[in-house]
Every structure is written in C-alpha cells, then in structure tokens.
Design an enzyme around this catalytic site. Structure first.
Site, PDB file in Angstrom:
ATOM      1  N   ASP A   1      20.308  37.046  31.084  1.00 42.34           N
ATOM      2  CA  ASP A   1      21.572  37.654  31.512  1.00 42.34           C
ATOM      3  C   ASP A   1      21.243  38.984  32.165  1.00 42.34           C
ATOM      4  O   ASP A   1      20.259  39.640  31.802  1.00 42.34           O
ATOM      5  CB  ASP A   1      22.496  37.881  30.314  1.00 42.34           C
ATOM      6  CG  ASP A   1      23.061  36.584  29.745  1.00 42.34           C
ATOM      7  OD1 ASP A   1      23.231  35.618  30.510  1.00 42.34           O
ATOM      8  OD2 ASP A   1      23.337  36.545  28.534  1.00 42.34           O
TER       9      ASP A   1
ATOM     10  N   ASP B   1      27.105  31.675  34.129  1.00 41.05           N
ATOM     11  CA  ASP B   1      28.313  32.009  33.362  1.00 41.05           C
ATOM     12  C   ASP B   1      29.511  32.191  34.296  1.00 41.05           C
ATOM     13  O   ASP B   1      30.635  31.809  33.948  1.00 41.05           O
ATOM     14  CB  ASP B   1      28.102  33.283  32.548  1.00 41.05           C
ATOM     15  CG  ASP B   1      27.000  33.155  31.518  1.00 41.05           C
ATOM     16  OD1 ASP B   1      26.714  32.024  31.064  1.00 41.05           O
ATOM     17  OD2 ASP B   1      26.409  34.196  31.159  1.00 41.05           O
TER      18      ASP B   1
END
Length: 177
Positions: free
Chosen positions: A123, A139
């Site tokens: 991330d 995401d």
C-alpha cells in the site's frame, strides 16, 4: 455464443491490463518509497507512504493469506459467471456493469498476486487529512466498482434487466445465441 466468448476474452484481457497497472505502481512504490520518508504531494492532505498490509481492508484479519486466496478465487469464478451471462458488448446498456466486473476482478486479483508472491499487500496512497488507511490502486478499483455497482443496481438497472444473472435463468443462452 460468440458474444459470450467475446465477453470472457475482453474481461480477462482488460482485467490483466488493470492488474499489470496495479503491479507496476506497487513495484514503483517498493523501489521509490520502501525505507524512505513519505513523498508529500499536498502538505497535510495527501502523500505517498510505503506500507505492507498483511491483512484485509484497514489491516483486519492479519495473516489469513489462504482465506484471501480463496476469496480471490471465488471473486474470479463469480465474475466469469456474470460475464458469461451478460449480453455482448454491442448491448451498450450493460457496459457499465461489465466495467465494474472487470475492476472488481482486477482489484481482487491484483492484491491476491501480492499476498501469494510476497505474503502481504503493498500500500502507498495515504490521505493524511482524514488519516484514512493507506491503500493502493487495486483498492481503488474495488471501492470504485463497488460504489458504482450499488448505484447501478439501485438506480440504473431494473430488476428484470438483471434476471439473466439469477441461477436457473436462461442467461441469454436461449434461441439464436
């Protein structure tokens, strides 16, 4: 039947393109952000910050890689089912739904690639202003598609336009297809 094959081929190819884009951004994050200070894009609002997520959304369910792999496989199979049941690309009304299916597939599989290859999801997108959990391109695919699906199902499609997706319906495999 050719339209159904076209749906499957386009679904797989477009999903692969989005997965490759997701993986490319994660590779850049590893190369440019890992072990570095965050890159501030807009001070006190948004920055690029490397993070390794070993769980699901917002870091819940840490270390459940097998479960996530099964969920990814279920998403893939269900998405294939939906693409087989939908009319071909010439029926423009269903293009938004197909795009959502492609995005959900790419998001689920993009993160699954990380989990299976390195044991965690990379991330790197962080909204400092609201202290939102750090996320990635996969995401974005999933959340955008989920929001769009809710809108499409609630306000765009009528119930009878989605009957082809119900188990036991002909799914468009009737006469002439």
């Amino acid at each position: 039947m050719a339209e159904k094959i076209g749906n499957l081929v386009s679904w797989i190819l477009l999903s692969l393109v989005l997965i490759l884009l997701d993986q490319y951004t994660k590779t850049l994050a590893v190369l440019c952000l890992k072990g570095q200070e965050p890159i501030v894009i807009v001070r006190d609002v948004f920055e690029l910050l490397y993070s390794e997520n070993r769980g699901a959304a917002f870091g819940i369910m840490q270390g459940q890689q097998t479960l996530f792999a099964v969920i990814g496989l279920v998403v893939f199979v269900f998405a294939g089912y939906v693409m087989l049941r939908l009319p071909g690309w010439s029926v423009k009304r269903y293009i938004p739904l197909k795009i959502c299916v492609i995005m959900v597939t790419a998001g689920a599989l993009g993160n699954m690639v990380d989990r299976l290859s390195v044991g965690y999801v990379v991330d790197f997108l962080y909204f400092v202003l609201i202290d939102f959990p750090i996320f990635n391109v996969a995401d974005i695919y999933v959340t955008t598609a989920a929001a769009a699906l809710i809108f499409l199902i609630c306000f765009y499609y009528r119930d009878e336009e989605l009957e082809m997706l119900y188990p036991g319906s002909s799914g468009g495999f009737g006469k002439g297809e």
